[in-house]
Design a protein around this motif. Structure first.
Motif, PDB file in Angstrom:
ATOM      1  N   THR A 297       0.798  -1.228   0.000  1.00 19.49           N
ATOM      2  CA  THR A 297       0.000   0.000   0.000  1.00 19.49           C
ATOM      3  C   THR A 297       0.830   1.278   0.000  1.00 19.49           C
ATOM      4  N   GLY A 298       1.944   1.264  -0.681  1.00 24.41           N
ATOM      5  CA  GLY A 298       2.743   2.472  -0.835  1.00 24.41           C
ATOM      6  C   GLY A 298       3.861   2.579   0.184  1.00 24.41           C
ATOM      7  N   ASP A 299       4.769   3.514  -0.063  1.00 23.77           N
ATOM      8  CA  ASP A 299       5.955   3.725   0.772  1.00 23.77           C
ATOM      9  C   ASP A 299       6.780   2.450   0.892  1.00 23.77           C
ATOM     10  N   ALA A 300       6.916   1.752  -0.212  1.00 24.05           N
ATOM     11  CA  ALA A 300       7.667   0.490  -0.234  1.00 24.05           C
ATOM     12  C   ALA A 300       9.146   0.708  -0.520  1.00 24.05           C
TER      13      ALA A 300
ATOM     14  N   GLY B  25       2.978   5.406  -2.819  1.00 20.08           N
ATOM     15  CA  GLY B  25       2.911   6.258  -1.641  1.00 20.08           C
ATOM     16  C   GLY B  25       3.758   7.491  -1.897  1.00 20.08           C
ATOM     17  N   ASN B  26       3.840   8.368  -0.923  1.00 17.52           N
ATOM     18  CA  ASN B  26       4.612   9.582  -1.131  1.00 17.52           C
ATOM     19  C   ASN B  26       6.113   9.315  -1.253  1.00 17.52           C
ATOM     20  N   TRP B  27       6.632   8.252  -0.639  1.00 17.86           N
ATOM     21  CA  TRP B  27       8.060   7.966  -0.736  1.00 17.86           C
ATOM     22  C   TRP B  27       8.467   7.567  -2.144  1.00 17.86           C
ATOM     23  N   GLU B  28       7.619   6.872  -2.847  1.00 16.08           N
ATOM     24  CA  GLU B  28       7.954   6.518  -4.228  1.00 16.08           C
ATOM     25  C   GLU B  28       8.201   7.777  -5.059  1.00 16.08           C
TER      26      GLU B  28
END
Length: 91
Positions: free
Chosen positions: A12-15, A43-46
């Motif tokens: 679900t993101g930020d991986a 997620g925002n980190w991607e």
């Protein structure tokens, strides 16, 4: 060794993060059971680390997974249809 028997794995993101980038995600995805559907969303980190979406998409595809970016996928699990939608941030 996997003792759990999931029907679906959703990332679900930020991986990824700036320290490991896509190589860390690739290593993690290779550890997941290959017979289970894998769906990823951003997620925002991607976005923060600047990895191109096509690079992330290819990473998921190498393990038979799918990255959903403003799109949906329908899966049939245990004779039930599930629709998953991955939305990207509106920048």
């Amino acid at each position: 060794v996997w003792t759990a028997k999931p029907d679906l794995i959703v990332i679900t993101g930020d991986a990824i993060d700036s320290a490991k980038g896509p190589e860390g995600l690739a290593g993690f995805l290779r550890l997941l059971p290959s017979q289970v559907p894998i769906i990823g969303i951003l997620g925002n980190w991607e976005h923060s680390v600047g990895v191109p979406i096509n690079t992330l998409r290819r990473l998921y595809e190498t393990v038979g997974g799918q990255l959903l970016v403003n799109e949906s996928a329908s899966l049939t699990i245990r004779e039930e249809t599930l629709c998953l939608t991955g939305l990207d941030s509106a920048r």
